[in-house]
Design a protein around this motif. Structure first.
Motif, short mmCIF file in Angstrom:
data_model
loop_
_atom_site.label_atom_id
_atom_site.label_comp_id
_atom_site.label_asym_id
_atom_site.label_seq_id
_atom_site.Cartn_x
_atom_site.Cartn_y
_atom_site.Cartn_z
N ALA A 143 0.98 -1.14 0.28
CA ALA A 143 0.03 0.14 0.13
C ALA A 143 0.93 1.14 0.26
O ALA A 143 0.62 2.15 -0.55
N THR A 144 2.11 1.25 0.83
CA THR A 144 3.02 2.36 0.95
C THR A 144 3.58 2.59 -0.54
O THR A 144 3.55 3.66 -1.05
N ILE A 153 -6.89 -1.55 -2.28
CA ILE A 153 -7.33 -0.28 -2.95
C ILE A 153 -7.99 0.59 -1.94
O ILE A 153 -7.78 1.80 -1.96
N ALA A 154 -8.91 0.14 -1.11
CA ALA A 154 -9.47 1.00 -0.07
C ALA A 154 -8.56 1.40 0.98
O ALA A 154 -8.66 2.57 1.32
N ALA A 161 -5.23 6.24 2.47
CA ALA A 161 -4.10 6.78 3.07
C ALA A 161 -3.24 7.48 2.19
O ALA A 161 -2.10 8.14 2.70
N ILE A 162 -3.62 7.71 0.94
CA ILE A 162 -2.66 8.51 0.09
C ILE A 162 -2.77 9.94 0.20
O ILE A 162 -1.68 10.64 -0.29
N THR A 187 1.37 8.44 5.68
CA THR A 187 0.74 7.37 4.84
C THR A 187 0.60 6.01 5.63
O THR A 187 -0.43 5.36 5.25
N ILE A 188 1.85 5.65 6.02
CA ILE A 188 1.85 4.29 6.79
C ILE A 188 1.06 4.39 7.78
O ILE A 188 0.30 3.39 8.04
#
Length: 295
Positions: free
Chosen positions: A110-111, A167-168, A173-174, A226-227
């Motif tokens: 994700a990161t 994706i969620a 987080a972005i 973000t993490i």
């Protein structure tokens, strides 16, 4: 005087018809393009599965050494390395190693995805005021919308599983990395940019050699945030089949297993502390290096 006490609204039949039309339109879209969208995300599923396989099937001493080496490289602090070691040993001792590795692999992917998508968007925003004015309201919505809401369209498009959860997590987080990349580049000293122009630097050279290096500590702060937000989404994403520490927490809530929930919750906190301390320490090192070079 009824209108004074009861807010005037669309009549029930019209409202029901509107909702029905929107729902039917979305269902039609998913039936028509669902398979194409799913195949589009298949490389992402492969990447996620490989990361998870590496984290869960590699012997634990090797994984521990890798994490400690990353912590040392980022922080140059034995205290941080020792804290990481103690946290990992406690997680393993209480039987949460596999779930923790699945969670770390999810956060890692994700990161990486957030960095690949978010940093270019942040760069473009810093170069274009109109784009910044357009994107900022979208980021505001993404940051204020309840995390559960992200699951609805993703599940309707892709079903239940790892990729929809990923994706969620990325959508949730972005925003920090986009915002702080934009901010970091905009805060670069104008005198430095004028000096780069005086040396005949092109726009690309100025971005690559001046703006991005000077904005790196701010960008690292965005990656840190973000993490943290990705970790906060772990338990919510477990509702749609994302494996890891979130599923035992969800099970504990449903069945009132107090110790199961507390232990896995503390494991999530432990990972969050590791990621936070390591990324913050790396950001401080970058800041010191920047001050040494330009001080």
């Amino acid at each position: 005087m009824e209108w004074f006490y009861k807010f005037p609204h669309m009549n029930d039949d019209s409202l029901r018809d509107l909702k029905k039309a929107i729902d039917e339109g979305f269902r039609t879209f998913t039936r028509t393009y669902g398979d194409a969208i799913e195949s589009f995300f298949s490389p992402l599923q492969y990447f996620l599965m490989q990361a998870e396989r590496f984290m869960t099937q590699t012997p634990w001493p090797i994984i521990t050494l890798i994490i400690l080496a990353i912590a040392w490289f980022a922080s140059r602090s034995w205290k941080v390395v020792l804290a990481c070691l103690v946290t990992l040993m406690a997680i393993g001792y209480f039987g949460m190693w596999d779930d923790t590795m699945r969670t770390i692999s999810m956060i890692f992917v994700a990161t990486v995805l957030s960095i690949v998508i978010g940093i270019p968007i942040g760069i473009l925003m810093s170069l274009n005021d109109r784009l910044q004015r357009t994107v900022n309201p979208l980021l505001d919505v993404m940051q204020t919308m309840p995390s559960f809401v992200y699951l609805i369209p993703v599940v309707m498009l892709l079903g239940i599983g790892r990729v929809p959860g990923l994706i969620a997590v990325v959508i949730y987080a972005i925003p920090p990395i986009i915002r702080l990349t934009n901010l970091g580049i905009r805060l670069v000293d104008k005198d430095v940019l004028e000096a780069a122009d005086a040396f005949g630097s092109s726009g690309w050279q100025k971005l690559k050699n001046v703006q991005l290096p000077l904005a790196l500590p701010t960008i690292m702060a965005g990656i840190n945030q973000t993490i943290m937000m990705a970790l906060a989404m772990v338990v919510v994403a477990s509702m749609i089949g994302v494996q890891g520490l979130g599923q035992p927490v969800l099970k504990a809530i449903a069945n009132q297993y107090f110790t199961l929930g507390i232990f896995n919750g503390l494991a999530i906190v432990g990972i969050a502390v590791i990621f936070d301390r390591v990324s913050q320490a790396y950001g401080r090192r970058l800041q010191k290096h920047r001050e040494t070079v330009h001080g």
